[in-house]
Design an enzyme around this catalytic site. Structure first.
Site, mmCIF file in Angstrom:
data_model
loop_
_atom_site.group_PDB
_atom_site.id
_atom_site.type_symbol
_atom_site.label_atom_id
_atom_site.label_comp_id
_atom_site.label_asym_id
_atom_site.label_seq_id
_atom_site.Cartn_x
_atom_site.Cartn_y
_atom_site.Cartn_z
ATOM 1 C CD GLU A 23 -1.026 0.537 3.708
ATOM 2 O OE1 GLU A 23 -1.517 1.676 3.595
ATOM 3 O OE2 GLU A 23 -1.149 -0.170 4.735
ATOM 4 C CE LYS A 158 0.403 2.061 14.807
ATOM 5 N NZ LYS A 158 0.264 1.932 13.359
HETATM 6 N N1 PSU Z 1 -2.480 1.469 10.561
HETATM 7 C C1 PSU Z 1 -1.137 1.601 10.617
HETATM 8 N N2 PSU Z 1 -0.487 2.274 9.623
HETATM 9 C C2 PSU Z 1 -1.154 2.806 8.553
HETATM 10 C C3 PSU Z 1 -2.580 2.632 8.490
HETATM 11 C C4 PSU Z 1 -3.178 1.969 9.497
HETATM 12 O O1 PSU Z 1 -0.540 1.131 11.549
HETATM 13 O O2 PSU Z 1 -0.517 3.408 7.692
HETATM 14 C C5 PSU Z 1 -3.320 3.154 7.297
HETATM 15 C C6 PSU Z 1 -3.603 2.001 6.312
HETATM 16 O O3 PSU Z 1 -3.506 2.488 4.992
HETATM 17 C C7 PSU Z 1 -5.056 1.664 6.615
HETATM 18 C C8 PSU Z 1 -5.600 3.016 6.942
HETATM 19 O O4 PSU Z 1 -5.742 1.043 5.546
HETATM 20 O O5 PSU Z 1 -4.587 3.660 7.682
HETATM 21 C C9 PSU Z 1 -6.887 2.941 7.718
HETATM 22 O O6 PSU Z 1 -7.451 4.210 7.780
HETATM 23 P P1 PSU Z 1 -8.939 4.375 8.327
HETATM 24 O O7 PSU Z 1 -8.865 3.991 9.762
HETATM 25 O O8 PSU Z 1 -9.268 5.820 8.134
HETATM 26 O O9 PSU Z 1 -9.790 3.427 7.525
#
Ligand code: PSU
Ligand code: MN
Length: 306
Positions: A23, A158
């Site tokens: 990603e 996390k």
């Molecule tokens: N968790 C991490 N690092 C990240 C992300 C999540 O430890 O970079 C990023 C990933 O791209 C994940 C996104 O898909 O955040 C999720 O965002 P949201 O909670 O807004 O869906």
């Protein structure tokens, strides 16, 4: 509307070689420059050393790019949070208005599935945020896992999230949660969460057989494989959990919501821990790249036998 696929990736897929999707939100929004670029390029290198072909996803001037080159990855790292973070609902706007966009886990899965890539490696997935009972903040990653047939390997989620509720939603979405050589769901920076995965994988070959069984049965949707951060890089739960609580409290006090939440928390935690969390984050991604590529290799070997 253009989908651009890197020739190396296209060739590898045609030959049945193991391709591993990556990603770009982790580059632009997940880590600071220049360590984000250094990490992204090292991950690609690890995948190659393990016998795979890396494929970092992104949107450039509205084109869906399946396999960015080094200069493009560098540019994503430099532009950082000024690039739009693109989840499923953002794709039409980014493509239709010809913008740059960083792919989340959900969007990376969508692009991977389009190209026929079955394996995707990252750090952590989005999940159910704390207090989602009131905010409804549940990452689109979870629904994507429920519908798109790509295996995602990560270090768990996390503790900025509500992990028990995240597991509940994954169950509802029909997503198998498999622990690589462990029964315990890892919590990203730490090796334990007090929660169990659905099944402990013995090895990479077993993971590949499970992925293949799902494909052969025609069962749509993803698989989540969790891989524990190596002991030497794992953080003291008391230290990291205190930092997380502080970051969440500050986010709520500032009224930050929606897609800004996760990037805000990630940056804040790096601040509070004085960079220690960034070091752990980078190491767990490297570890995931090793294991994920080995699974992709096993999967490619199974295909050859057919
Ligand atoms: N968790 C991490 N690092 C990240 C992300 C999540 O430890 O970079 C990023 C990933 O791209 C994940 C996104 O898909 O955040 C999720 O965002 P949201 O909670 O807004 O869906
Ligand atoms: Mn959200």
């Amino acid at each position: 509307m253009t989908v651009r696929i890197k020739p190396e990736v296209e060739k590898a897929l045609a030959e049945g070689k193991p391709v591993v999707a990556l990603e770009s939100t982790i580059i632009s929004h997940g880590m600071p420059y220049p360590r984000n670029v250094e990490t992204a390029l090292n991950v690609e290198k690890i995948i190659r050393e393990e016998g795979g072909v890396p494929c970092t996803m992104g949107f450039i001037d509205g084109d869906a790019v399946i396999g960015m080159n080094e200069a493009e990855i560098e540019e994503f790292g430099k532009r950082g949070r000024s690039i739009a973070k693109v989840s499923r609902r953002d794709i039409p706007v980014i493509m239709g208005t010809k913008q740059w966009g960083a792919t989340t886990v959900a969007t990376t899965m969508i692009l991977a599935a389009k190209a026929g890539i079955e394996m995707f490696v990252t750090g952590g997935i989005g999940g159910v945020h704390r207090h989602a009972q009131e905010t409804f903040d549940i990452s689109a990653d979870l629904q994507e896992l429920g519908r798109t047939s790509v295996t995602v390997l990560c270090a768990g989620a996390k503790a900025i999230l509500d992990l028990p509720l995240t597991l509940e939603v994954l169950e509802t979405q029909g997503v198998p949660v498999l622990g690589y050589q462990t029964e315990e769901l890892p919590a990203f920076y730490t090796r334990t969460s007090g929660l169990k995965v659905d099944y402990a994988l013995r090895d990479e070959a077993e993971a590949a057989r499970i992925i293949k069984a799902k494909r052969d049965f025609g069962l749509a949707g993803g698989i989540l494989i969790t891989n524990t951060i190596p002991e030497e890089y794992s953080m003291d739960p008391a230290v990291i959990n205190k930092a997380i609580d502080e970051a969440v409290a500050e986010m709520e006090a500032k009224g930050i919501h929606g897609k800004e939440c996760t990037p805000y928390l990630l940056a804040k935690i790096v601040d509070i821990t004085g960079g220690a969390s960034l070091d752990a984050n980078i190491q767990l991604v490297y570890n995931n790249a090793h294991v994920g590529t080995r699974i992709a290799c096993q999967l490619a070997a199974l295909k050859e036998k057919n």
